[in-house]
Scaffold this motif. Structure first.
Motif, PDB file in Angstrom:
ATOM      1  N   PHE A   1       6.482   7.028  11.320  1.00  0.00           N
ATOM      2  CA  PHE A   1       5.366   7.867  11.775  1.00  0.00           C
ATOM      3  C   PHE A   1       5.113   9.049  10.842  1.00  0.00           C
ATOM      4  O   PHE A   1       4.035   9.648  10.899  1.00  0.00           O
ATOM      5  N   GLU A   2       6.060   9.352   9.972  1.00  0.00           N
ATOM      6  CA  GLU A   2       5.800  10.305   8.888  1.00  0.00           C
ATOM      7  C   GLU A   2       4.974   9.632   7.782  1.00  0.00           C
ATOM      8  O   GLU A   2       4.145  10.275   7.132  1.00  0.00           O
ATOM      9  N   ALA A   3       5.190   8.360   7.578  1.00  0.00           N
ATOM     10  CA  ALA A   3       4.464   7.631   6.535  1.00  0.00           C
ATOM     11  C   ALA A   3       3.019   7.335   6.946  1.00  0.00           C
ATOM     12  O   ALA A   3       2.121   7.296   6.096  1.00  0.00           O
ATOM     13  N   ILE A   4       2.798   7.125   8.238  1.00  0.00           N
ATOM     14  CA  ILE A   4       1.480   6.670   8.689  1.00  0.00           C
ATOM     15  C   ILE A   4       0.346   7.619   8.273  1.00  0.00           C
ATOM     16  O   ILE A   4      -0.684   7.143   7.751  1.00  0.00           O
TER      17      ILE A   4
ATOM     18  N   ASP B   1      17.191   2.225  19.684  1.00  0.00           N
ATOM     19  CA  ASP B   1      18.155   3.023  20.439  1.00  0.00           C
ATOM     20  C   ASP B   1      18.507   4.267  19.625  1.00  0.00           C
ATOM     21  O   ASP B   1      17.955   4.494  18.543  1.00  0.00           O
ATOM     22  N   ALA B   2      19.450   5.056  20.128  1.00  0.00           N
ATOM     23  CA  ALA B   2      19.783   6.323  19.474  1.00  0.00           C
ATOM     24  C   ALA B   2      20.337   6.111  18.065  1.00  0.00           C
ATOM     25  O   ALA B   2      20.209   6.981  17.204  1.00  0.00           O
ATOM     26  N   ALA B   3      20.938   4.958  17.829  1.00  0.00           N
ATOM     27  CA  ALA B   3      21.546   4.698  16.518  1.00  0.00           C
ATOM     28  C   ALA B   3      20.513   4.358  15.441  1.00  0.00           C
ATOM     29  O   ALA B   3      20.765   4.570  14.250  1.00  0.00           O
ATOM     30  N   ASN B   4      19.368   3.815  15.835  1.00  0.00           N
ATOM     31  CA  ASN B   4      18.399   3.368  14.808  1.00  0.00           C
ATOM     32  C   ASN B   4      17.023   4.035  14.921  1.00  0.00           C
ATOM     33  O   ASN B   4      16.124   3.726  14.132  1.00  0.00           O
ATOM     34  N   SER B   5      16.861   4.962  15.863  1.00  0.00           N
ATOM     35  CA  SER B   5      15.517   5.501  16.119  1.00  0.00           C
ATOM     36  C   SER B   5      14.988   6.386  14.995  1.00  0.00           C
ATOM     37  O   SER B   5      13.776   6.659  14.953  1.00  0.00           O
ATOM     38  N   ALA B   6      15.846   6.816  14.073  1.00  0.00           N
ATOM     39  CA  ALA B   6      15.341   7.634  12.951  1.00  0.00           C
ATOM     40  C   ALA B   6      14.287   6.867  12.148  1.00  0.00           C
ATOM     41  O   ALA B   6      13.366   7.485  11.594  1.00  0.00           O
ATOM     42  N   CYS B   7      14.400   5.551  12.108  1.00  0.00           N
ATOM     43  CA  CYS B   7      13.414   4.767  11.342  1.00  0.00           C
ATOM     44  C   CYS B   7      12.019   4.906  11.935  1.00  0.00           C
ATOM     45  O   CYS B   7      11.018   4.815  11.214  1.00  0.00           O
ATOM     46  N   ILE B   8      11.949   5.166  13.242  1.00  0.00           N
ATOM     47  CA  ILE B   8      10.637   5.356  13.873  1.00  0.00           C
ATOM     48  C   ILE B   8      10.003   6.656  13.379  1.00  0.00           C
ATOM     49  O   ILE B   8       8.803   6.709  13.080  1.00  0.00           O
TER      50      ILE B   8
ATOM     51  N   VAL C   1       0.825  -1.215   0.000  1.00  0.00           N
ATOM     52  CA  VAL C   1       0.000   0.000   0.000  1.00  0.00           C
ATOM     53  C   VAL C   1       0.857   1.262   0.000  1.00  0.00           C
ATOM     54  O   VAL C   1       0.369   2.338  -0.352  1.00  0.00           O
ATOM     55  N   TYR C   2       2.129   1.147   0.391  1.00  0.00           N
ATOM     56  CA  TYR C   2       2.990   2.335   0.456  1.00  0.00           C
ATOM     57  C   TYR C   2       4.451   1.870   0.489  1.00  0.00           C
ATOM     58  O   TYR C   2       4.770   0.832   1.076  1.00  0.00           O
ATOM     59  N   GLU C   3       5.300   2.684  -0.156  1.00  0.00           N
ATOM     60  CA  GLU C   3       6.738   2.404  -0.072  1.00  0.00           C
ATOM     61  C   GLU C   3       7.494   3.702  -0.273  1.00  0.00           C
ATOM     62  O   GLU C   3       7.139   4.524  -1.127  1.00  0.00           O
ATOM     63  N   ASP C   4       8.531   3.911   0.520  1.00  0.00           N
ATOM     64  CA  ASP C   4       9.497   4.973   0.253  1.00  0.00           C
ATOM     65  C   ASP C   4      10.882   4.420   0.542  1.00  0.00           C
ATOM     66  O   ASP C   4      11.051   3.201   0.689  1.00  0.00           O
ATOM     67  N   GLU C   5      11.855   5.306   0.648  1.00  0.00           N
ATOM     68  CA  GLU C   5      13.243   4.859   0.809  1.00  0.00           C
ATOM     69  C   GLU C   5      13.449   4.016   2.073  1.00  0.00           C
ATOM     70  O   GLU C   5      14.264   3.086   2.091  1.00  0.00           O
TER      71      GLU C   5
END
Ligand code: AMP
Ligand code: ZN
Length: 112
Positions: free
Chosen positions: A64-67, A53-60, A18-22
């Motif tokens: 939440f920008e995609a939602i 953690d701080a190293a991977n939290s950008a994916c969150i 239903v959705y895809e980005d980078e």
């Protein structure tokens, strides 16, 4: 890696996208619990919310920008629920971090 959702992201196992980005991939749950039931996953493998953690939290943030985009696309103008199951007690069955978007009806108040 033997991960169902990594295989779905890679296109090795079919899904209803239903959705895809980078950074984010979203597809319909195979066993929907509501009229709209979409799973939103990071393209990088993270097993669960407990490993953020701080190293991977950008994916969150990316998820939440995609939602809201996915919700608008699915016509969820009256609200929806976002669920993450984590670990054994959370009844997480697929060990690749994912957020459920549920909507399209008035959902039960009970959260377990
Ligand atoms: P959870 O219990 O939070 O780990 O959620 C895993 C979800 O993945 C469940 O709602 C399943 O119905 C869903 N699921 C399992 N296999 C597939 C698949 N091949 N395609 C789409 N959804 C799936
Ligand atoms: Zn994975």
């Amino acid at each position: 890696m033997d991960c169902l959702f990594c295989k779905i992201i890679a296109g090795e196992i079919p899904s209803s996208k239903v959705y895809e980005d980078e950074n984010v991939y979203a597809f319909r749950d195979i066993n929907p619990q509501a009229p709209v039931h979409v799973l939103v996953v990071p393209k990088t493998h993270i097993c669960c919310a407990d490993k953020i953690d701080a190293a991977n939290s950008a994916c969150i943030a990316r998820i939440f920008e995609a939602i809201p985009k996915i919700a608008a696309q699915e016509g969820l103008t009256n609200g929806y629920r976002i669920i993450n199951n984590c670990g054994e007690d959370g009844c997480q069955t697929v060990k690749h971090l994912h957020f459920h978007i549920l909507g399209g009806k008035k959902l039960p108040e009970n959260m377990g």
